[in-house]
Design a protein around this motif. Structure first.
Motif, PDB file in Angstrom:
ATOM      1  N   THR A  14       0.427  -1.267  -0.041  1.00 14.00           N
ATOM      2  CA  THR A  14       0.009  -0.186  -0.251  1.00 14.00           C
ATOM      3  C   THR A  14       1.208   1.361   0.030  1.00 14.00           C
ATOM      4  N   VAL A  15       0.329   2.170  -1.074  1.00 19.39           N
ATOM      5  CA  VAL A  15       1.266   3.162  -0.968  1.00 19.39           C
ATOM      6  C   VAL A  15       0.447   4.643  -0.761  1.00 19.39           C
ATOM      7  N   TRP A  16       0.898   5.048   0.364  1.00 11.82           N
ATOM      8  CA  TRP A  16       0.251   5.922   0.762  1.00 11.82           C
ATOM      9  C   TRP A  16       0.794   7.616   0.721  1.00 11.82           C
ATOM     10  N   ASN A  17       0.054   8.268   0.353  1.00 13.15           N
ATOM     11  CA  ASN A  17       0.141   9.512  -0.252  1.00 13.15           C
ATOM     12  C   ASN A  17      -0.824  11.030   0.606  1.00 13.15           C
ATOM     13  N   GLU A  18      -0.065  11.737   1.079  1.00 11.63           N
ATOM     14  CA  GLU A  18      -1.436  12.461   1.901  1.00 11.63           C
ATOM     15  C   GLU A  18      -2.355  13.744   0.433  1.00 11.63           C
ATOM     16  N   GLY A  19      -1.938  13.406  -0.759  1.00 11.96           N
ATOM     17  CA  GLY A  19      -2.241  13.978  -1.856  1.00 11.96           C
ATOM     18  C   GLY A  19      -2.793  15.668  -1.925  1.00 11.96           C
ATOM     19  N   VAL A  20      -1.878  15.889  -0.642  1.00 13.17           N
ATOM     20  CA  VAL A  20      -2.623  17.783  -0.507  1.00 13.17           C
ATOM     21  C   VAL A  20      -1.829  18.686  -1.699  1.00 13.17           C
ATOM     22  N   HIS A  21      -0.176  18.337  -1.821  1.00 15.38           N
ATOM     23  CA  HIS A  21       0.324  19.504  -3.063  1.00 15.38           C
ATOM     24  C   HIS A  21      -0.414  19.053  -4.492  1.00 15.38           C
ATOM     25  N   GLU A  22      -0.638  17.706  -4.875  1.00 12.04           N
ATOM     26  CA  GLU A  22      -1.502  17.652  -5.961  1.00 12.04           C
ATOM     27  C   GLU A  22      -2.626  18.638  -6.024  1.00 12.04           C
ATOM     28  N   ALA A  23      -3.278  18.812  -5.233  1.00  9.13           N
ATOM     29  CA  ALA A  23      -4.863  19.103  -5.183  1.00  9.13           C
ATOM     30  C   ALA A  23      -4.353  20.161  -4.970  1.00  9.13           C
ATOM     31  N   GLN A  24      -3.741  20.625  -3.893  1.00  9.29           N
ATOM     32  CA  GLN A  24      -4.259  22.256  -3.413  1.00  9.29           C
ATOM     33  C   GLN A  24      -2.877  23.408  -3.521  1.00  9.29           C
ATOM     34  N   HIS A  25      -1.307  22.683  -3.357  1.00  9.18           N
ATOM     35  CA  HIS A  25      -0.385  23.194  -2.721  1.00  9.18           C
ATOM     36  C   HIS A  25       0.512  23.866  -4.461  1.00  9.18           C
ATOM     37  N   ILE A  38       2.342  11.930  -6.984  1.00  5.49           N
ATOM     38  CA  ILE A  38       3.740  11.148  -6.215  1.00  5.49           C
ATOM     39  C   ILE A  38       3.294  10.132  -5.937  1.00  5.49           C
ATOM     40  N   HIS A  39       2.469   9.193  -5.018  1.00  2.00           N
ATOM     41  CA  HIS A  39       1.624   8.030  -5.045  1.00  2.00           C
ATOM     42  C   HIS A  39       1.625   7.556  -6.613  1.00  2.00           C
ATOM     43  N   GLY A  40       1.143   8.064  -7.373  1.00  2.00           N
ATOM     44  CA  GLY A  40       0.855   6.462  -8.472  1.00  2.00           C
ATOM     45  C   GLY A  40       2.463   7.173  -8.982  1.00  2.00           C
ATOM     46  N   THR A  57      -3.245   2.447  -3.871  1.00  2.00           N
ATOM     47  CA  THR A  57      -2.451   3.659  -3.480  1.00  2.00           C
ATOM     48  C   THR A  57      -3.783   3.649  -2.504  1.00  2.00           C
ATOM     49  N   ALA A  58      -3.883   5.148  -1.311  1.00  2.00           N
ATOM     50  CA  ALA A  58      -4.970   5.600  -1.067  1.00  2.00           C
ATOM     51  C   ALA A  58      -4.544   7.429  -0.294  1.00  2.00           C
ATOM     52  N   VAL A  59      -5.001   8.201  -0.466  1.00  2.00           N
ATOM     53  CA  VAL A  59      -4.727   9.249   0.012  1.00  2.00           C
ATOM     54  C   VAL A  59      -4.936  10.365   1.228  1.00  2.00           C
ATOM     55  N   LEU A  60      -4.826  11.291   1.989  1.00  2.00           N
ATOM     56  CA  LEU A  60      -5.460  11.096   3.171  1.00  2.00           C
ATOM     57  C   LEU A  60      -7.105  11.675   3.028  1.00  2.00           C
ATOM     58  N   ALA A  61      -7.706  11.970   1.979  1.00  2.00           N
ATOM     59  CA  ALA A  61      -8.985  12.254   1.314  1.00  2.00           C
ATOM     60  C   ALA A  61     -10.340  10.646   1.670  1.00  2.00           C
ATOM     61  N   ASP A  62      -8.976  10.106   1.459  1.00  2.00           N
ATOM     62  CA  ASP A  62      -9.772   8.409   1.757  1.00  2.00           C
ATOM     63  C   ASP A  62     -10.190   8.309   2.863  1.00  2.00           C
ATOM     64  N   GLU A  63     -11.679   7.826   2.914  1.00  2.00           N
ATOM     65  CA  GLU A  63     -12.250   7.623   4.262  1.00  2.00           C
ATOM     66  C   GLU A  63     -11.313   6.565   4.857  1.00  2.00           C
ATOM     67  N   GLU A  64     -11.504   7.143   6.442  1.00  2.00           N
ATOM     68  CA  GLU A  64     -10.459   6.291   7.225  1.00  2.00           C
ATOM     69  C   GLU A  64      -9.173   6.424   6.464  1.00  2.00           C
ATOM     70  N   HIS A  65      -8.450   7.897   5.698  1.00  2.00           N
ATOM     71  CA  HIS A  65      -7.174   7.538   4.964  1.00  2.00           C
ATOM     72  C   HIS A  65      -7.042   7.054   4.160  1.00  2.00           C
ATOM     73  N   GLY A  66      -7.868   6.221   4.393  1.00  2.00           N
ATOM     74  CA  GLY A  66      -7.899   5.166   2.834  1.00  2.00           C
ATOM     75  C   GLY A  66      -6.884   3.598   4.384  1.00  2.00           C
ATOM     76  N   LEU A  67      -6.376   3.813   4.708  1.00  2.00           N
ATOM     77  CA  LEU A  67      -6.493   2.517   6.170  1.00  2.00           C
ATOM     78  C   LEU A  67      -6.974   2.358   6.768  1.00  2.00           C
ATOM     79  N   THR A  68      -8.155   1.604   6.213  1.00  2.00           N
ATOM     80  CA  THR A  68      -8.786   0.630   7.295  1.00  2.00           C
ATOM     81  C   THR A  68      -7.979  -0.717   7.537  1.00  2.00           C
ATOM     82  N   GLU A  69      -9.167  -0.847   9.076  1.00  2.00           N
ATOM     83  CA  GLU A  69      -8.255  -2.351   9.497  1.00  2.00           C
ATOM     84  C   GLU A  69      -8.637  -3.507   8.131  1.00  2.00           C
ATOM     85  N   GLU A  70      -9.381  -2.941   7.029  1.00  2.00           N
ATOM     86  CA  GLU A  70      -9.454  -4.748   6.635  1.00  2.00           C
ATOM     87  C   GLU A  70      -7.934  -4.202   5.208  1.00  2.00           C
ATOM     88  N   VAL A  71      -7.846  -3.171   5.224  1.00  2.00           N
ATOM     89  CA  VAL A  71      -6.184  -2.324   3.331  1.00  2.00           C
ATOM     90  C   VAL A  71      -5.305  -3.366   4.883  1.00  2.00           C
TER      91      VAL A  71
END
Length: 253
Positions: A14-25, A38-40, A57-71
């Motif tokens: 699992t590749v986690w990236n906050e994804g903030v630069h891509e969308a905002q900054h 970056i995660h891509g 891949t998962a990012v901050l904006a995903d539900e539970e940041h995409g890092l659920t117990e199942e993931v």
């Protein structure tokens, strides 16, 4: 590179990236250097080395940041990239990630994620460092060529432009020092280090700022792939020996 774990199952990454630069900054710069985020780019590089692995891949904006117990239960190695939004990561998710690392999930902490909640939690220090961003050349020196993470890595790796990270890096003494970086300003930095927490293996690797296409470099992708392969093998937990003592009246008066 083999994509099978010790259980014989395909490697699950699992590749986690906050994804903030891509969308905002910095969407314009990111569109040039990391059109898929970056995660891509990181996931693409890992797929080149592990064609049979299951990579999500998962990012901050995903539900539970995409890092659920199942993931997390379905992840052998988690890669974490963060920069601007460390404080926005839910503490409950940090607790969950920590629990899985202690149980044996590998963790790669990348670049500015030295300030992530999970890295600070696992190391127990401020993880602060010296930094300057003037697009200077970085040389990444392989100082432990026998280490699995250093296999096939030239020395030095030349990164034409990069944010400078320098000492003092406020961390505990690493288990292993694999790479040291030097910069045009004369600074040095422990840029590739390992730790073990519980059964989980942790690799911190600093090259990879959002303003520069570092994660497209062949040797950087090789380091990350080597790091994933190494971190995917949990530490063997030794059983505590059982000692049988004869019954005695220890506290008899």
């Amino acid at each position: 590179m083999s994509a099978n774990t010790t259980t014989g199952r395909p490697l699950r990454i699992t590749v986690w990236n906050e994804g903030v630069h891509e969308a905002q900054h910095d969407p314009a710069s990111m569109a040039v250097n990391y059109p898929d985020g970056i995660h891509g780019a990181i996931a693409q590089g890992l797929a080149e080395h592990f064609p049979d692995a299951a990579i999500r891949t998962a990012v901050l904006a995903d539900e539970e940041h995409g890092l659920t117990e199942e993931v997390l239960a379905d992840t052998n190695v988690l890669l974490w990239w963060g920069h601007r939004a460390h404080a926005e990561v839910d503490d409950a998710v940090v607790d969950r990630v920590q629990r899985h690392v202690l149980a044996g999930m590998g963790l790669l902490v990348l670049h500015s994620a030295h300030f992530s909640k999970i890295f600070i939690r696992l190391l127990g220090t401020t993880c602060s460092l010296l930094w300057r961003n003037e697009g200077e050349r970085e040389l990444v020196w392989n100082v432990d060529p026998t280490h699995p993470i250093a296999q096939g890595i030239e020395s030095p790796i030349i990164i034409p432009e990069q944010e400078m990270y320098g000492e003092y890096f406020d961390i505990p003494a690493p288990d292993e020092l694999v790479f040291i970086s030097s910069f045009e300003g004369g600074e040095i930095f422990r840029s590739g280090i390992t730790f073990t927490r519980g059964r989980g293996r942790i690799f911190y690797f600093s090259p990879g700022d959002q303003e520069y296409p570092v994660y497209h470099q062949k040797q950087i992708r090789q380091v990350l792939a080597n790091g994933v392969a190494w971190a995917s093998q949990p530490e063997v937990r030794r059983e505590s020996p059982t000692v049988q003592h004869p019954e005695r009246e220890w506290f008899a008066r």
